[in-house]
Design an enzyme around this catalytic site. Structure first.
Site, PDB file in Angstrom:
ATOM      1  CG  ASP A 212      -1.820   1.185   1.316  1.00 23.68           C
ATOM      2  OD1 ASP A 212      -2.754   1.249   0.502  1.00 23.68           O
ATOM      3  OD2 ASP A 212      -1.605   2.049   2.194  1.00 23.68           O
ATOM      4  CD  GLU A 276      -2.602   2.136  -3.381  1.00 21.53           C
ATOM      5  OE1 GLU A 276      -3.750   2.586  -3.460  1.00 21.53           O
ATOM      6  OE2 GLU A 276      -1.920   2.204  -2.337  1.00 21.53           O
TER       7      GLU A 276
END
Length: 537
Positions: A212, A276
């Site tokens: 993330d 990401e």
């Protein structure tokens, strides 16, 4: 008109499992509730894995389930190596992994390396003094002479990215919520602690990680102010949008940490690492983070996740950014996820949604790279309008009504159309279910051979059954006002993929070949609204 060609497709025998994989994203709070408390959990996921496996996907990606105060619903981690009680226990997780592997599914989990919760024991120690063993594990800095924050950096969720802490007499950095203090990714001890977290989960049998916001993991040690962003016609809803994020993120040393992570992952068989990456320089960073064989395997950005329209030009441009040159990473694609509004609600008028959903799913299955299906996408779920008083998402509450709420894509998955709770497991789930989703429930679509659920299985089987679609090269991406076409090539097979991304019938001169799959009654002479055609050439 645009076009590009990619390098020859790799030999299928030499491919790792993840190259060309279809991945199903599970948002635990909203997948299935096993104990009636209104919140989905790990046993609920385990109970629903047969549905996921039936789609023909290769892996599940499970969003955070770690110990957390849930101020950002799990992306504020208080203990990286335990399960939050609302989701279950480590034993429940072990059972989930075992069942997934029995079904032939790989298991990917989120890792949040840029920040923790302010409830984390690391932060409690760090803020206690300026000379304790973890004093430099987070990003601390003195106030300016006038008492103001050290820099002009802004938080993604609104307001300054700095909060004063009286215990240390300093500010700490947070690129997101004030309760999500920024880890000091430059610190070797922090890096080792995060690698130890990764090892903990690899030892429990996970097959890879979705990482993330990794481009936020290191800041500028000189603490320079960000420059203003150039003027734009796009609306700016947050102070964050007024700056170029030059110094609060995207430091050049991030890839060096990713090499350490990849080295660890490579010690485990068949492990997959996916970054990401968002922001103004996302493509440059995605290429850097996945370059060569020593960094991450893949990255996905935001080409489609926040696009207002799905156009042929957008698709060709996105695919053209990943031509498959030597040393280039492998792309991954998503049309929607837990942060992005439902694609069908962004891209199609209500009267065209049934046809559009099939065209969209066929296009996703035809893209070169990995594809990610977000839970409910296989059912055609629409974005839910959550009233302000029922919002849970801190970003939506802070910026209401100027942003499409993330809550609207996080509503409970409908399992049974006739059940009061649509089979989710509780009469009052943490977010309200939409009555619009009742006719789209899994059991109702299972009973309808013409449903999107059955179509999704068919189109994923088509992808899995043709090396050209699964992992082949891509050539001749062409974009007109409505018509998108490209070729996929592998193992002596060439498949031409044609898509009408409009609500008008169009003629096509590109339909030479033998049809192998038609969407919405398409044929070789015409493509009806949102028609698609796959041709063997």
């Amino acid at each position: 008109m645009s076009s590009h060609a990619s390098s020859p497709a790799p030999d299928a025998q030499a491919l790792p499992w993840w190259q060309g994989a279809a991945i199903y994203q599970i948002y635990p709070r909203s997948f299935r509730d096993s104990n009636g408390d209104g919140i989905g959990d790990l046993p609920g996921i385990t109970a629903g894995l047969d549905h996921v496996a039936s789609l023909g996907v290769d892996a599940v990606w499970i969003s955070p389930f770690f110990t957390s105060p849930m101020r950002d619903f799990g992306y504020d981690v208080a203990d990286y190596c335990d399960v939050d009680p609302i989701f279950g226990t480590l034993s429940d997780f072990d059972a989930l992994v075992t069942r997934a592997h029995e079904l032939g599914l790989k298991v990917l989990i989120d890792q949040v390396y840029s920040h923790t919760s302010d409830d984390h024991a690391w932060f409690a120690e760090s803020r206690a003094s300026r000379d304790n063993p973890k004093a430099d594990w987070y990003v601390w800095h003195n106030a300016k002479p006038d008492g103001s924050p050290p820099t002009n950096w802004q938080s993604v969720f609104g307001g300054p990215a700095w909060t004063w802490d009286a215990r240390r007499g300093q500010y700490y950095l947070h690129n997101f919520l004030a309760s999500q203090p920024q880890l000091n990714g430059h610190n070797p001890d922090v890096q080792q602690a995060l690698l130890d977290v990764a090892k903990f989960w690899l030892d429990r049998g996970v097959d890879g990680f979705r990482i993330d916001a990794i481009n936020f993991s290191m800041h500028d040690p000189e603490f320079r102010d960000n420059p203003p962003a150039p003027p734009t016609d796009k609306p700016r809803t947050r102070p964050f949008d007024f700056q170029l994020k030059t110094y609060n993120q995207s430091h050049r040393d991030i890839p060096l940490f990713l090499e350490r992570l990849r080295s660890l992952a490579d010690r485990y068989d068949a492990t997959f690492t996916l970054a990401e990456v968002g922001g103004d320089e996302a493509l440059v960073e995605m290429k850097s983070f996945t370059q060569g064989d020593a960094r991450l395997n893949s990255a996905y950005g935001f080409d489609f996740l926040y696009a207002d329209k799905l156009t042929p030009q957008l698709v060709c441009r996105a695919l053209g950014d990943w031509p498959g040159q030597p040393g280039e990473g492998w792309p991954s694609w998503a049309f929607e996820n837990h942060d992005a509004p439902r694609a069908v609600s962004r891209w199609a008028a209500p009267e065209h949604r049934a046809a559009f959903l099939r065209c969209k799913m066929a296009l996703l299955a035809a893209l070169r790279g990995n594809i990610i299906v977000y839970q409910g996408e296989e059912l055609g779920l629409t974005q839910v309008d959550i009233p302000f008083e029922q919002l849970q998402d801190p970003e939506a509450i802070a910026n209401w009504p100027l942003t499409l709420s993330r809550d609207g894509v996080r509503t409970p998955l409908p399992w049974a159309g006739d059940a009061p709770d649509m089979g989710f497991g509780s009469a009052k789930p943490w977010l309200p279910a939409s009555e619009d989703h009742r006719p789209l429930a899994i059991d109702r679509q299972e009973a309808d051979d013409a449903s999107l659920l059955h179509f999704t299985r068919d189109v994923l089987a088509l992808r899995n059954g043709h090396p050209a679609l699964h992992h082949g090269a891509l050539e001749r991406c062409r974009a007109s006002a409505a018509l998108l076409s490209f070729d996929r090539i592998a193992d002596g097979e060439r498949i031409r993929c044609l898509f009408n991304l409009s609500d008008q019938t169009i003629d096509t001169a590109d339909a030479a070949g033998s049809p192998i799959f038609a969407v919405n009654a398409a044929d070789t002479g015409t493509l009806p609204p949102y028609g698609a055609l796959f041709l063997s050439c």
